[in-house]
Design a protein around this motif. Structure first.
Motif: not given
Length: 253
Positions: A177-179, A231-236, A239-241, A245-249
């Motif tokens: 969950a922390d990426g 395939d589906k949105p990451l947890p909010k 997503t904020r992290k 981090w400027k990591t494109r999703v």
């Protein structure tokens, strides 16, 4: 939630064989397919099984699910993720691709690309891309892992270190969950870390179910990635992290 007698027997069968099928269970217990699917869904909700196409397998903890089973898990999601990733790879590119059923799906989507140089420690990826006659394929040395066609070890890492490709495409066994990206095999983790450090851009291809799994070895953080294809949105919170981090999703499909 307490298990009923049938669910306890299903769990015992899964422990004994590693996998259970919907049709076989329905015949064994003389109930409908819908009833068995509901049983498997409840067992999965309680963290006891992982659903796969046509049945379920034991949930992984310190060891990974068998490779053939992983191939059948979330096939449609993997195909969509692979298409989205391949669309970001231009012709005339160099790519390192590591082990995994989703990275293999990416290889299939690259069959129409032209003038690629592909470096891989995945024999399955190499065999897929043989059909692309404009693709130069370079296969790493190392110890062959028969279970999944992977080449791992110090020789593999040393071979990878000779390249600086345009793109590195990696998979992961689990997501925290922390990426953090997680895996089971330290030898494979070293190869993935090498790819991430060498490639000009590093892409992660993973389906959202990896957030429901755990593995003991940390690979890297999503902060070290350029793009995540999912395939589906990451947890909010995650997503904020990624935004920080400027990591494109990129959501496939």
């Amino acid at each position: 939630m307490a298990l009923n007698i049938r669910q306890m027997e299903i769990l015992d069968l899964a422990r004994a064989t590693g996998r259970v099928g919907v049709e076989e269970l329905a015949e064994r217990f003389d109930v409908t397919l819908q009833t068995i699917r509901r049983d498997l869904g409840e067992l999965a909700d309680q963290g006891m099984l992982d659903r796969v196409h046509g049945g379920a397998v034991m949930r992984s903890g310190v060891s990974n699910i068998g490779y053939d089973e992983r191939r059948r898990m979330n096939e449609d999601a993997k195909a969509a993720i692979a298409r989205a990733c391949a669309a970001e790879i231009p012709d005339n590119s160099s790519i390192i691709i590591n082990l995994g059923t989703t990275t293999e799906a990416v290889a299939r989507e690259l069959l129409g690309h032209r003038n690629l140089t592909v470096i891989t420690n995945n024999m399955n990826v190499a065999n897929i891309l043989v059909a692309n006659d404009s693709c130069e394929i370079m296969v790493a040395g190392g110890a062959l892992r028969r279970s999944d066609g992977g080449l791992v070890g110090d020789l593999t890492t040393e071979f990878m270190a000779q390249f600086k490709p345009d793109f590195g495409i990696i998979g992961t066994s689990a997501l925290d969950a922390d990426g953090d990206l997680l895996d089971f095999d330290m030898a494979e983790v070293r190869v993935s870390r090498a790819i991430a450090s060498l490639a000009r851009k590093t892409y992660l291809v993973t389906d959202i179910s990896k957030l429901e799994r755990s593995a003991p070895v940390r690979i890297i953080s999503m902060a070290d990635l350029d793009t995540v294809f999912v395939d589906k949105p990451l947890p909010k919170a995650l997503t904020r992290k990624c935004a920080e981090w400027k990591t494109r999703v990129i959501l496939a499909g």
